[in-house]
Scaffold this motif. Sequence first.
Motif, PDB file in Angstrom:
ATOM      1  N   ALA A  78      69.843  -3.083 -33.095  1.00  0.00           N
ATOM      2  CA  ALA A  78      68.845  -2.329 -33.940  1.00  0.00           C
ATOM      3  C   ALA A  78      68.443  -0.865 -33.050  1.00  0.00           C
ATOM      4  CB  ALA A  78      67.858  -3.095 -34.531  1.00  0.00           C
ATOM      5  N   TYR A  79      68.088  -1.236 -31.829  1.00  0.00           N
ATOM      6  CA  TYR A  79      67.635  -0.046 -31.105  1.00  0.00           C
ATOM      7  C   TYR A  79      68.972   0.873 -30.862  1.00  0.00           C
ATOM      8  CZ  TYR A  79      65.856   2.259 -27.007  1.00  0.00           C
ATOM      9  OH  TYR A  79      65.737   3.271 -26.005  1.00  0.00           O
ATOM     10  N   ASN A  80      69.914   0.716 -30.781  1.00  0.00           N
ATOM     11  CA  ASN A  80      71.203   1.644 -30.696  1.00  0.00           C
ATOM     12  C   ASN A  80      71.308   2.141 -31.884  1.00  0.00           C
ATOM     13  OD1 ASN A  80      71.295   0.678 -27.940  1.00  0.00           O
ATOM     14  ND2 ASN A  80      73.124  -0.739 -28.354  1.00  0.00           N
ATOM     15  N   MET A 135      53.851  -1.691 -29.433  1.00  0.00           N
ATOM     16  CA  MET A 135      54.195  -0.878 -27.951  1.00  0.00           C
ATOM     17  C   MET A 135      55.607  -1.327 -27.642  1.00  0.00           C
ATOM     18  SD  MET A 135      52.465  -1.044 -24.441  1.00  0.00           S
ATOM     19  CE  MET A 135      53.408  -2.305 -23.779  1.00  0.00           C
ATOM     20  N   GLY A 136      56.348  -0.211 -27.134  1.00  0.00           N
ATOM     21  CA  GLY A 136      57.776  -0.302 -26.666  1.00  0.00           C
ATOM     22  C   GLY A 136      58.977  -0.239 -27.701  1.00  0.00           C
ATOM     23  N   GLY A 137      59.792  -0.855 -27.507  1.00  0.00           N
ATOM     24  CA  GLY A 137      61.099  -0.778 -28.557  1.00  0.00           C
ATOM     25  C   GLY A 137      60.810  -1.221 -30.098  1.00  0.00           C
ATOM     26  N   GLY A 138      59.716  -2.267 -30.011  1.00  0.00           N
ATOM     27  CA  GLY A 138      59.492  -2.889 -31.197  1.00  0.00           C
ATOM     28  C   GLY A 138      60.355  -4.232 -31.587  1.00  0.00           C
ATOM     29  N   ILE A 140      51.618   6.264 -25.796  1.00  0.00           N
ATOM     30  CA  ILE A 140      51.663   6.954 -26.940  1.00  0.00           C
ATOM     31  C   ILE A 140      53.264   7.516 -26.637  1.00  0.00           C
ATOM     32  CG2 ILE A 140      50.673   9.063 -26.825  1.00  0.00           C
ATOM     33  CD1 ILE A 140      50.094   8.162 -30.103  1.00  0.00           C
ATOM     34  N   GLY A 141      54.135   7.718 -27.800  1.00  0.00           N
ATOM     35  CA  GLY A 141      55.364   8.525 -27.338  1.00  0.00           C
ATOM     36  C   GLY A 141      56.267   7.552 -27.515  1.00  0.00           C
ATOM     37  N   GLU A 142      56.680   6.852 -28.558  1.00  0.00           N
ATOM     38  CA  GLU A 142      57.531   5.704 -28.692  1.00  0.00           C
ATOM     39  C   GLU A 142      59.086   6.246 -29.391  1.00  0.00           C
ATOM     40  OE1 GLU A 142      57.504   3.098 -26.497  1.00  0.00           O
ATOM     41  OE2 GLU A 142      55.397   2.633 -27.474  1.00  0.00           O
ATOM     42  N   HIS A 143      60.087   5.939 -28.981  1.00  0.00           N
ATOM     43  CA  HIS A 143      61.480   6.216 -29.389  1.00  0.00           C
ATOM     44  C   HIS A 143      61.578   7.823 -29.168  1.00  0.00           C
ATOM     45  CE1 HIS A 143      63.154   2.251 -30.445  1.00  0.00           C
ATOM     46  NE2 HIS A 143      61.642   2.164 -30.766  1.00  0.00           N
ATOM     47  N   THR A 144      60.752   8.336 -28.276  1.00  0.00           N
ATOM     48  CA  THR A 144      60.925   9.725 -28.171  1.00  0.00           C
ATOM     49  C   THR A 144      61.565   9.966 -27.242  1.00  0.00           C
ATOM     50  OG1 THR A 144      58.864   9.512 -27.095  1.00  0.00           O
ATOM     51  CG2 THR A 144      58.779  10.622 -29.267  1.00  0.00           C
ATOM     52  N   ASP A 145      61.904   9.173 -26.219  1.00  0.00           N
ATOM     53  CA  ASP A 145      62.533   9.407 -24.681  1.00  0.00           C
ATOM     54  C   ASP A 145      64.196  10.136 -25.055  1.00  0.00           C
ATOM     55  OD1 ASP A 145      63.318   6.962 -25.364  1.00  0.00           O
ATOM     56  OD2 ASP A 145      62.753   6.031 -23.150  1.00  0.00           O
ATOM     57  N   TYR A 146      64.638   9.380 -25.859  1.00  0.00           N
ATOM     58  CA  TYR A 146      66.201   9.397 -26.045  1.00  0.00           C
ATOM     59  C   TYR A 146      66.225  10.829 -26.819  1.00  0.00           C
ATOM     60  CZ  TYR A 146      65.411   5.996 -29.639  1.00  0.00           C
ATOM     61  OH  TYR A 146      64.953   5.448 -30.660  1.00  0.00           O
ATOM     62  N   ASN A 147      65.147  11.062 -27.588  1.00  0.00           N
ATOM     63  CA  ASN A 147      65.255  12.457 -28.477  1.00  0.00           C
ATOM     64  C   ASN A 147      64.640  13.349 -27.563  1.00  0.00           C
ATOM     65  OD1 ASN A 147      66.323  11.449 -30.962  1.00  0.00           O
ATOM     66  ND2 ASN A 147      64.539  10.049 -30.811  1.00  0.00           N
ATOM     67  N   LYS A 157      71.554   1.367 -25.239  1.00  0.00           N
ATOM     68  CA  LYS A 157      71.463   2.810 -24.841  1.00  0.00           C
ATOM     69  C   LYS A 157      69.905   3.280 -24.829  1.00  0.00           C
ATOM     70  CE  LYS A 157      75.970   2.928 -25.294  1.00  0.00           C
ATOM     71  NZ  LYS A 157      76.667   3.205 -23.814  1.00  0.00           N
ATOM     72  N   CYS A 158      69.162   2.846 -23.953  1.00  0.00           N
ATOM     73  CA  CYS A 158      67.859   3.271 -23.831  1.00  0.00           C
ATOM     74  C   CYS A 158      67.349   4.507 -23.170  1.00  0.00           C
ATOM     75  CB  CYS A 158      67.206   1.974 -22.911  1.00  0.00           C
ATOM     76  SG  CYS A 158      67.542   2.114 -21.109  1.00  0.00           S
ATOM     77  N   GLY A 159      66.369   5.134 -23.331  1.00  0.00           N
ATOM     78  CA  GLY A 159      65.848   6.240 -22.718  1.00  0.00           C
ATOM     79  C   GLY A 159      65.323   5.966 -21.387  1.00  0.00           C
ATOM     80  N   ILE A 160      65.027   7.190 -20.868  1.00  0.00           N
ATOM     81  CA  ILE A 160      64.406   6.971 -19.421  1.00  0.00           C
ATOM     82  C   ILE A 160      62.837   6.407 -19.277  1.00  0.00           C
ATOM     83  CG2 ILE A 160      63.598   9.424 -19.259  1.00  0.00           C
ATOM     84  CD1 ILE A 160      65.996   7.532 -16.454  1.00  0.00           C
ATOM     85  N   MET A 161      62.396   6.193 -20.311  1.00  0.00           N
ATOM     86  CA  MET A 161      60.899   6.040 -20.083  1.00  0.00           C
ATOM     87  C   MET A 161      60.574   4.859 -18.987  1.00  0.00           C
ATOM     88  SD  MET A 161      57.791   5.136 -22.674  1.00  0.00           S
ATOM     89  CE  MET A 161      58.594   3.684 -23.572  1.00  0.00           C
ATOM     90  N   ASP A 162      61.367   3.533 -19.460  1.00  0.00           N
ATOM     91  CA  ASP A 162      60.778   2.510 -18.893  1.00  0.00           C
ATOM     92  C   ASP A 162      61.007   2.612 -17.232  1.00  0.00           C
ATOM     93  OD1 ASP A 162      60.486   1.868 -21.232  1.00  0.00           O
ATOM     94  OD2 ASP A 162      61.896   0.346 -21.291  1.00  0.00           O
ATOM     95  N   GLN A 163      62.472   2.919 -16.885  1.00  0.00           N
ATOM     96  CA  GLN A 163      62.738   2.902 -15.669  1.00  0.00           C
ATOM     97  C   GLN A 163      61.766   4.356 -14.989  1.00  0.00           C
ATOM     98  OE1 GLN A 163      64.697   3.016 -18.148  1.00  0.00           O
ATOM     99  NE2 GLN A 163      65.671   0.927 -17.962  1.00  0.00           N
ATOM    100  N   GLY A 206      56.262  -3.703 -14.283  1.00  0.00           N
ATOM    101  CA  GLY A 206      56.586  -3.413 -15.794  1.00  0.00           C
ATOM    102  C   GLY A 206      55.679  -2.227 -16.333  1.00  0.00           C
ATOM    103  N   ARG A 207      55.740  -1.822 -17.631  1.00  0.00           N
ATOM    104  CA  ARG A 207      54.838  -0.299 -18.057  1.00  0.00           C
ATOM    105  C   ARG A 207      54.393  -0.866 -19.247  1.00  0.00           C
ATOM    106  NH1 ARG A 207      56.789  -0.816 -22.326  1.00  0.00           N
ATOM    107  NH2 ARG A 207      58.828  -0.203 -23.159  1.00  0.00           N
ATOM    108  N   ILE A 208      53.166  -0.109 -19.370  1.00  0.00           N
ATOM    109  CA  ILE A 208      52.870   0.203 -20.949  1.00  0.00           C
ATOM    110  C   ILE A 208      52.850   1.345 -21.224  1.00  0.00           C
ATOM    111  CG2 ILE A 208      50.854  -1.442 -20.771  1.00  0.00           C
ATOM    112  CD1 ILE A 208      49.539   1.508 -20.344  1.00  0.00           C
TER     113      ILE A 208
HETATM  114  C1  GLA Z   1      62.703   0.781 -24.867  1.00  0.00           C
HETATM  115  C2  GLA Z   1      63.413   1.581 -23.976  1.00  0.00           C
HETATM  116  C3  GLA Z   1      62.873   2.760 -24.002  1.00  0.00           C
HETATM  117  C4  GLA Z   1      62.052   3.451 -25.141  1.00  0.00           C
HETATM  118  C5  GLA Z   1      61.418   2.376 -25.905  1.00  0.00           C
HETATM  119  C6  GLA Z   1      60.722   2.927 -27.131  1.00  0.00           C
HETATM  120  O1  GLA Z   1      61.379   0.215 -24.177  1.00  0.00           O
HETATM  121  O2  GLA Z   1      63.856   0.935 -22.771  1.00  0.00           O
HETATM  122  O3  GLA Z   1      63.526   3.963 -23.220  1.00  0.00           O
HETATM  123  O4  GLA Z   1      63.028   4.178 -25.940  1.00  0.00           O
HETATM  124  O5  GLA Z   1      62.028   1.245 -26.114  1.00  0.00           O
HETATM  125  O6  GLA Z   1      59.690   4.062 -26.804  1.00  0.00           O
END
Ligand code: GLA
Length: 381
Positions: free
Chosen positions: A217-219, A330-333, A29-36, A163-169, A24-26
């Motif tokens: 809500a995320y999407n 932290m994370g998507g919220g 900082i930098g939340e909801h920035t990945d898909y932007n 429709k997540c960004g790439i951060m977690d993976q 998993g990940r922590i």
């Molecule tokens: C989720 C998504 C990530 C990222 C975070 C918010 O974890 O999977 O891609 O957008 O939310 O930073």
Amino acid sequence: MKTKITEKFRTLFGEDGEFFASAGRINLIGEHTDYNGGYVFPGAVDKGIMAEIKLNGTDKVRVYSLDMDEYVEFGLNEEDAPSQSWARYIFGVCRETIKRGGKIAGFNTVFAGDVPLGAGMSSSAALESTYAFALNYLFDCHIDKFELARIGQSTEHNYCGVKCGIMDQFASVFGKAGNLIRLDCKTMDYKYFPFHPEGYKLVLVDSVVKHELASSAYNKRRESCERAAAAIRKNHPEVEFLRDARMEWLEEVKDVISGEDYMRAEYVIEEVQRVLDVCDALERDDYETVGRKMYETHYGMSRLYEVSCEELDFLNDLAKECGVTGSRVMGGGFGGCTINLVKNELYDSFIAKAKQAFSEKFGHEPKIYDVVISDGARKLQ
Ligand code: GLA
């Protein structure tokens, strides 16, 4: 965990396989920035998924989840998608690997995990990257690590509706013990930052609440950002993502976009800058600034991006009252945990206070996880 997996694998399949794991990940900082197209600053943790796998010479995947106590069998064609949501992650990884030219066939597998579900530590990325890594290895697919991360992301998009960004993976595949990673999600340039904050601890306080409809809500947040970026692009064609935009440019389109889209974009533009500020501060060992930026992120996520909730705002206020250096959702919220940067000498009193005050108000204790920054996807001996 490994012993339990081995026992179950032998009972079900009468032999032994090979072991793989991911984390998993922590995110500092930098939340909801990945898909932007912006920056993120994650690291892999010591909680993850472990799987035993062996090829079975058929075209069927036979999976047992120890945590769900459930067995599922599926084929590898698009129409074979299983209905169980946990199994769709593995099915998705198989399909996305095949789409990238991987020659996948049937296998037997048992897996288990210790990433708390719904805590915002991305148990799903841990699951995806365990199997993406393992299949790449076992079927000799020669897929590079970036693409392994994208396999997990496309699994979320195409098989799980997020429709997540790439951060977690990315964090789950590239994680390295003792290091956070600053990733530029536009160029995919990344840099490891050794993270040993002298005199501080990072601790997660998990509200153990998970709000319904978090993925829709995320999407929606993502769609807001894309609309705002498209409006700005009309005046400034170089703006591919919100990350490329300046606050003045957002101001120019204030009357063209909705008030809600404006707030979402404002948060993102500020958050992208905060990651860079935190990197600078870390290079000077200036943890006070790091902490201040974390509080600013919380404020933005709560008031502008609106992905916090009553429980998380409560934990954030409490951290501030206790003198915690930095704290934020932290994370998507929409539930999950706060990440807290706490001076060693304040740690015990903060945790005691958080448990007591939170359970008085919400009727249950939060869960506490000390952050240990660890390795990402790997084969185990
Ligand atoms: C989720 C998504 C990530 C990222 C975070 C918010 O974890 O999977 O891609 O957008 O939310 O930073």
